[in-house]
Every structure is written in structure tokens, then in C-alpha cells.
Design a protein around this motif. Structure first.
Motif, mmCIF file in Angstrom:
data_model
loop_
_atom_site.group_PDB
_atom_site.id
_atom_site.type_symbol
_atom_site.label_atom_id
_atom_site.label_comp_id
_atom_site.label_asym_id
_atom_site.label_seq_id
_atom_site.Cartn_x
_atom_site.Cartn_y
_atom_site.Cartn_z
ATOM 1 N N ALA A 78 0.836 -1.204 0.000
ATOM 2 C CA ALA A 78 0.000 0.000 0.000
ATOM 3 C C ALA A 78 0.868 1.250 0.000
ATOM 4 N N ARG A 79 1.919 1.259 0.806
ATOM 5 C CA ARG A 79 2.836 2.409 0.859
ATOM 6 C C ARG A 79 3.462 2.650 -0.512
ATOM 7 N N LEU B 286 -8.407 -3.628 4.633
ATOM 8 C CA LEU B 286 -8.591 -2.487 3.729
ATOM 9 C C LEU B 286 -7.823 -1.314 4.310
ATOM 10 N N LEU B 287 -7.027 -0.672 3.474
ATOM 11 C CA LEU B 287 -6.219 0.470 3.897
ATOM 12 C C LEU B 287 -6.615 1.692 3.078
ATOM 13 N N ILE C 55 -7.165 3.647 -1.873
ATOM 14 C CA ILE C 55 -7.792 2.598 -1.073
ATOM 15 C C ILE C 55 -7.327 1.251 -1.614
ATOM 16 N N ILE C 56 -6.631 0.497 -0.774
ATOM 17 C CA ILE C 56 -6.065 -0.790 -1.181
ATOM 18 C C ILE C 56 -6.648 -1.888 -0.313
ATOM 19 N N ILE D 124 -3.153 -8.627 -3.505
ATOM 20 C CA ILE D 124 -3.862 -7.360 -3.532
ATOM 21 C C ILE D 124 -5.113 -7.583 -4.368
ATOM 22 N N LEU D 125 -6.266 -7.294 -3.773
ATOM 23 C CA LEU D 125 -7.552 -7.652 -4.380
ATOM 24 C C LEU D 125 -8.320 -6.466 -4.929
ATOM 25 N N GLY D 126 -7.878 -5.273 -4.600
ATOM 26 C CA GLY D 126 -8.588 -4.111 -5.102
ATOM 27 C C GLY D 126 -7.788 -2.849 -4.878
#
Length: 228
Positions: free
Chosen positions: A32-33, A108-109, A120-121, A133-135
Motif C-alpha cells: 500500500a505504501r 482495507l487500507l 484505497i487498497i 492485492i484484491l482491489g
């Protein structure tokens, strides 16, 4: 998925009691980062399923935040990651929720910077420190972070995928996997490409200059993790 070696089963070198709840969570945070591309000023973290039930006891909250701080899975600073993140200026919010459609170890992040830019990851820890990673930003895509990843956010227009793949081909970059999603015909879309090697900046600039391309993201954990 099919595990390729014993290390895929027992997991990587890590801090914490569980490869799924700690090492995998670190990798989701790091992914995510990298996708966000900067230090996030605010992060909302939503745990689902087993993560929601056990994140405090298993240190999954510390692991995810450690990943957001770009710590490796075996970095002892993970034990104090929340304190370190807050001292660095990261505002953290933790929540839990349920979604039967999600893998049990899903988080969810929602990352924001000081200007309000947001990503939004959604990621899942699927065992042995492996993640999916799904979205990303409402797009239904899937990739593993086991290889370098190129994400191209663009308008859904004729020939866009062909333009992207041609630039990579002409630049000598081999495509191992590709996923595409769109929010409707002619609307926003994303093309995700896993490659066998890093994508040179010049090629990314060529892609960024294509008409109807809004954003290009390159995220790579594979080289660093291979050296850990």
C-alpha cells in the motif's frame, strides 16, 4: 495457489507469531505504501474476518503499520511501529468489519496525504507470508507483489492495452501477468501488469504521456525481499 518451495509454506524471516497474521500483513502494508508513493499522513485500517477477531493478540495492527512505515518483515521496529508511525506524524484509525466475500485474512487500507489525495487498497494474507492485492481504488484487480507491478490508470478507450503492452515490448520488458478492470464502458479503468524485471523510468514516462492516461504507478518489493 501452488506453493513453489518450503519457504512458501513456513514463511519468511519475520517478527511475530504467524506468517499470515504478521509477515503477510507487513507485506500488504508495504504494498500500500509503494502504491501510494509517499508517506501517508492519515491511514484508516479496516480488518475483516480472522484479522478482525485476532489482530490485537497476533500483532496484525503492528504488522500492517510496520509495512506502512516500509519496515521489512524481520525488522524489530515492528514491535513499536504504531508509536513510531504516530511520532512521525501518521494519524491511524483502526476498525473492524465483516464481508463474507472476502478472504478471512483481509485488510482495507485508506491512505491520505496532507492535500487529501487518497488511495484505497484491499489485500489478503493467504499463507506463508504470501499476499494478494484484491482491489485498488474501487477496481477489482488481483496481483501478488511477488513480481514488479505496473499500474496504469486511464480512460477506457480503444487500443489502450495494446499501446501499453507495445511500449513494454519495445522496451524489452517481459509481461508475466495482466489484469484489467473498468468502472463502465468508456469510463475510468486500470491496467495492472506484473513484469519479470523493473520497468525503466523512460518507459513509464512514455506510458504516462499516452492520451487518456491519468496516472502511472510502479511498485516493487521483489528485489528487496530477495535480498533480505
Amino acid at each position: 495457489m501452488r506453493f513453489k518451495d518450503v519457504f512458501s509454506i513456513i514463511g519468511p524471516s519475520m517478527v511475530g507469531p504467524s506468517s499470515s497474521h504478521t509477515a503477510g500483513a507487513v507485506r500488504i502494508g508495504r504494498a500500500a505504501r509503494r502504491i501510494f508513493g509517499a508517506f501517508p499522513e492519515e491511514v484508516e485500517i479496516v480488518f475483516y474476518g480472522s484479522f478482525a477477531d485476532t489482530y490485537r493478540g497476533h500483532g496484525t495492527d503492528l504488522a500492517v503499520v510496520g509495512g506502512l512505515m516500509d519496515f521489512a518483515t524481520d525488522d524489530i521496529r515492528i514491535r513499536n511501529s504504531i508509536t513510531l508511525a504516530e511520532e512521525a506524524g501518521m494519524k491511524l484509525t483502526f476498525k473492524t468489519a465483516q464481508n463474507a466475500a472476502f478472504h478471512p485474512n483481509t485488510v482495507l487500507l485508506k491512505l491520505k496525504d496532507e492535500n487529501g489525495r487518497e488511495d484505497i487498497i484491499v489485500g489478503a494474507s493467504i499463507g506463508g507470508g504470501n499476499v494478494e492485492i484484491l482491489g485498488v481504488n474501487g477496481f477489482d484487480v488481483k496481483f501478488t507483489m511477488n513480481y514488479p507491478v505496473l499500474m496504469v490508470f486511464h480512460q477506457d478507450t480503444h487500443g489502450m492495452v495494446a499501446h501499453i503492452t507495445k511500449i513494454l515490448h519495445d522496451g524489452g520488458v517481459n509481461i508475466g501477468y495482466m489484469d484489467v478492470d473498468r468502472k463502465g464502458r468508456g469510463r475510468e479503468a486500470v491496467t495492472v501488469v506484473e513484469t519479470d524485471e523493473a520497468v525503466p523510468r523512460l518507459l513509464m514516462e512514455h506510458i504516462r504521456n499516452l492520451e487518456h492516461v491519468h496516472r502511472v504507478v510502479f511498485a516493487d518489493l521483489s528485489a528487496e525481499e530477495g535480498a533480505e
